[in-house]
Design a protein around this motif. Structure first.
Motif, PDB file in Angstrom:
ATOM      1  N   LYS A 188       0.856  -1.198   0.000  1.00  0.00           N
ATOM      2  CA  LYS A 188       0.000   0.000   0.000  1.00  0.00           C
ATOM      3  C   LYS A 188       0.887   1.241   0.000  1.00  0.00           C
ATOM      4  O   LYS A 188       1.866   1.290   0.746  1.00  0.00           O
ATOM      5  N   GLY A 197      -9.387   1.659  -1.841  1.00  0.00           N
ATOM      6  CA  GLY A 197      -8.587   0.560  -2.372  1.00  0.00           C
ATOM      7  C   GLY A 197      -7.601   0.981  -3.456  1.00  0.00           C
ATOM      8  O   GLY A 197      -6.927   0.140  -4.048  1.00  0.00           O
ATOM      9  N   GLN A 251      -3.065   0.252  -3.934  1.00  0.00           N
ATOM     10  CA  GLN A 251      -2.817  -1.038  -3.269  1.00  0.00           C
ATOM     11  C   GLN A 251      -2.609  -2.113  -4.316  1.00  0.00           C
ATOM     12  O   GLN A 251      -3.344  -2.164  -5.291  1.00  0.00           O
ATOM     13  N   LYS A 267       0.851  -7.856   5.847  1.00  0.00           N
ATOM     14  CA  LYS A 267       0.505  -9.282   5.710  1.00  0.00           C
ATOM     15  C   LYS A 267      -0.982  -9.407   5.355  1.00  0.00           C
ATOM     16  O   LYS A 267      -1.818  -8.688   5.909  1.00  0.00           O
ATOM     17  N   GLU A 293     -15.553  -7.177   8.146  1.00  0.00           N
ATOM     18  CA  GLU A 293     -14.947  -5.884   8.473  1.00  0.00           C
ATOM     19  C   GLU A 293     -15.951  -5.014   9.210  1.00  0.00           C
ATOM     20  O   GLU A 293     -17.137  -5.019   8.900  1.00  0.00           O
ATOM     21  N   GLU A 353      -7.246   1.063   9.852  1.00  0.00           N
ATOM     22  CA  GLU A 353      -6.879   2.458   9.597  1.00  0.00           C
ATOM     23  C   GLU A 353      -7.942   3.367  10.185  1.00  0.00           C
ATOM     24  O   GLU A 353      -8.991   2.911  10.632  1.00  0.00           O
TER      25      GLU A 353
HETATM   26  P1  ATP Z   1     -10.647   3.177   2.222  1.00  0.00           P
HETATM   27  O1  ATP Z   1     -10.036   4.516   2.266  1.00  0.00           O
HETATM   28  O2  ATP Z   1     -11.698   3.014   1.178  1.00  0.00           O
HETATM   29  O3  ATP Z   1     -11.101   2.660   3.551  1.00  0.00           O
HETATM   30  P2  ATP Z   1      -8.008   2.260   1.623  1.00  0.00           P
HETATM   31  O4  ATP Z   1      -7.719   2.375   0.183  1.00  0.00           O
HETATM   32  O5  ATP Z   1      -7.463   3.296   2.524  1.00  0.00           O
HETATM   33  O6  ATP Z   1      -9.550   2.120   1.784  1.00  0.00           O
HETATM   34  P3  ATP Z   1      -7.646  -0.123   3.272  1.00  0.00           P
HETATM   35  O7  ATP Z   1      -8.836   0.172   4.103  1.00  0.00           O
HETATM   36  O8  ATP Z   1      -6.361  -0.278   4.001  1.00  0.00           O
HETATM   37  O9  ATP Z   1      -7.422   0.887   2.079  1.00  0.00           O
HETATM   38  O10 ATP Z   1      -7.907  -1.466   2.447  1.00  0.00           O
HETATM   39  C1  ATP Z   1      -9.020  -1.622   1.588  1.00  0.00           C
HETATM   40  C2  ATP Z   1      -9.610  -3.017   1.751  1.00  0.00           C
HETATM   41  O11 ATP Z   1      -8.652  -4.018   1.376  1.00  0.00           O
HETATM   42  C3  ATP Z   1      -9.985  -3.348   3.179  1.00  0.00           C
HETATM   43  O12 ATP Z   1     -11.263  -2.843   3.496  1.00  0.00           O
HETATM   44  C4  ATP Z   1      -9.911  -4.881   3.153  1.00  0.00           C
HETATM   45  O13 ATP Z   1     -11.056  -5.437   2.531  1.00  0.00           O
HETATM   46  C5  ATP Z   1      -8.731  -5.156   2.250  1.00  0.00           C
HETATM   47  N1  ATP Z   1      -7.484  -5.265   3.043  1.00  0.00           N
HETATM   48  C6  ATP Z   1      -6.670  -4.247   3.364  1.00  0.00           C
HETATM   49  N2  ATP Z   1      -5.626  -4.660   4.112  1.00  0.00           N
HETATM   50  C7  ATP Z   1      -5.788  -5.991   4.271  1.00  0.00           C
HETATM   51  C8  ATP Z   1      -5.032  -7.020   4.947  1.00  0.00           C
HETATM   52  N3  ATP Z   1      -3.901  -6.736   5.603  1.00  0.00           N
HETATM   53  N4  ATP Z   1      -5.487  -8.290   4.892  1.00  0.00           N
HETATM   54  C9  ATP Z   1      -6.634  -8.588   4.217  1.00  0.00           C
HETATM   55  N5  ATP Z   1      -7.390  -7.667   3.560  1.00  0.00           N
HETATM   56  C10 ATP Z   1      -6.978  -6.391   3.580  1.00  0.00           C
END
Ligand code: ATP
Ligand code: MG
Length: 397
Positions: free
Chosen positions: A157, A165, A168, A193, A200, A279
């Motif tokens: 990320k 998402g 990523q 990991k 969630e 987060e």
């Molecule tokens: P947002 O701002 O829309 O919440 P984001 O782009 O900041 O999303 P994350 O919330 O970190 O990113 O990750 C998006 C999604 O990817 C998570 O809601 C989850 O479904 C999946 N995900 C993220 N990290 C992991 C992990 N370590 N293991 C399994 N799934 C993950």
């Protein structure tokens, strides 16, 4: 009134203004809530045609780091907040020299940077009882060589500017990490990991200027293509024990941050039942939209109360709720580019339907255009309305 924290009371002559950095839908819904209480709302945003700008009493059209515009916003407003987490922290600090700013620049900068955010969660763990996913900073080739096998498969990320998402890439091997790191333009990343998620959840918590905190009922979230699809409260999978652990963790985190305002914290519940903190967003959150229709005080009304140093409102949920995000996709015939007008009349005929559209004129696939919240006496009835809405709008369930 609290002597140490005199509130910025609404109404009066001249009127009291609250300011918001950013012109998106979160700013728009904030403006509606603050105006309902009698405040005038000013928005600072570079583009004139924006959801919050249409709702605001005054739109300052300028770059987020334009000092003249920031000074104008600060001079006009008793307090300023942000509706997006990537607001330049320096702008929040600049504003804070001139007016009351909540959340603080320091809190916003932690949430803007995945490394800082994870470090903060680790620091909080003795009190919050939750840890983030195992992770490692990747900024050089040597970092990739040094990756522990236990971190793979994982997700790479970007440290900054990730949302919905974006920024990523899923990786299985060190070579995948190398390729993904190149694809990201070799900006500093975090390798996390990949964890076995059962489901969630997110917890919305608010802390007032007087240090009092409140926490909303826990929300269960389903994502599609990295974008929030539905939020259900109470979550069908959420146990009472999981809810109280996540709420206690959220309260510990907001307290340790000394945060003022609305904070949303996302958690993973793993297949073994354990809770992992993912987060946080230093603002109202998409998963908290259900609070507008299903709770005594919405997340946006709380944002106004917190920044105006008023007592926080009752977080009690009066009805089970399901929120469905409306993306630009529903303005197109299934799988084609033929535009259509979604049948809002049919959606609004469904029991418990509350439609919220953000006033964006250009529907694009994946663009958040609005949401519908179904409230009902029972969760099953709210879910039945959601299923019917999906059929009407052509959204596969
Ligand atoms: P947002 O701002 O829309 O919440 P984001 O782009 O900041 O999303 P994350 O919330 O970190 O990113 O990750 C998006 C999604 O990817 C998570 O809601 C989850 O479904 C999946 N995900 C993220 N990290 C992991 C992990 N370590 N293991 C399994 N799934 C993950
Ligand atoms: Mg997220």
């Amino acid at each position: 009134m609290n002597e140490k924290h005199p509130a910025f009371l609404p109404s009066g002559t001249p009127p009291t203004w609250l300011g918001v950095m950013g012109g998106g839908q979160l700013g728009r819904m904030f403006a509606h809530a603050a105006q309902m209480m009698g405040y005038k709302v000013a928005v600072l945003e570079p583009s004139r045609d924006c959801p919050a700008g249409h709702a605001a009493d005054h739109l300052i059209c300028a770059d987020y780091s334009d000092q003249k515009a920031l000074a104008e916003l600060a001079a006009q407003c008793a307090a300023v907040t942000t509706e997006f987490e990537n607001v330049p922290a320096q702008s929040m600090a600049f504003l804070a020299e001139r007016t009351f700013v909540a959340p603080s620049a320091a809190c916003v900068s932690i949430a803007q940077n995945r490394i800082e955010e994870k470090r903060f969660f680790v620091d909080c763990a003795p009190k919050s009882g939750v840890m983030p996913a195992p992770h490692k900073t990747i900024s050089t080739e040597a970092d990739i060589d040094a990756i522990d096998d236990a971190l793979l498969p994982g997700i790479l990320k970007t440290v900054r500017m990730g949302y919905d998402g974006k920024g990523q890439i899923r990786v299985k091997t060190r070579d995948d990490v190398r390729a993904a790191f190149d694809k990201m333009g070799r900006v500093t990343c975090l390798l996390e990991k990949m964890l076995p998620l059962a489901y969630e959840v997110s917890v919305l918590t608010v802390r007032g200027a007087d240090g009092q905190s409140v926490v909303y009922p826990i929300a269960e979230n389903v994502h599609r293509d990295g974008i929030l699809f539905t939020t259900t409260v109470p979550g069908p999978n959420v146990t009472a024990e999981c809810a109280s652990r996540a709420q206690a963790a959220a309260l510990a985190i907001i307290e340790q941050m000394g945060y003022v305002g609305v904070l949303c914290i996302e958690f993973f519940v793993l297949t073994d039942g354990s809770l992992v903190v993912n987060e946080m967003a230093p603002r109202p959150h998409n998963s908290g939209h259900y609070t507008i229709d299903a709770c005594v005080t919405s997340q946006f009304a709380q944002q106004a109360r917190a920044m105006a140093k008023l007592p926080l409102g009752d977080v009690r949920q009066h009805s089970p709720a399901v929120m469905l995000n409306i993306l630009g996709d529903v303005w197109f015939e299934n799988g084609s580019d033929t535009p259509r007008e979604p049948a809002w009349d049919e959606v609004l005929r469904l029991p418990g339907a509350n439609l919220h559209l953000y006033g964006k004129d250009a529907p694009r696939r994946g663009r958040k255009m609005g949401h519908v919240t179904f409230i009902a006496p029972t969760l099953a009835e709210a879910q039945a309305s959601l299923a019917a809405a999906c059929r009407i709008l052509g959204i596969p369930l």
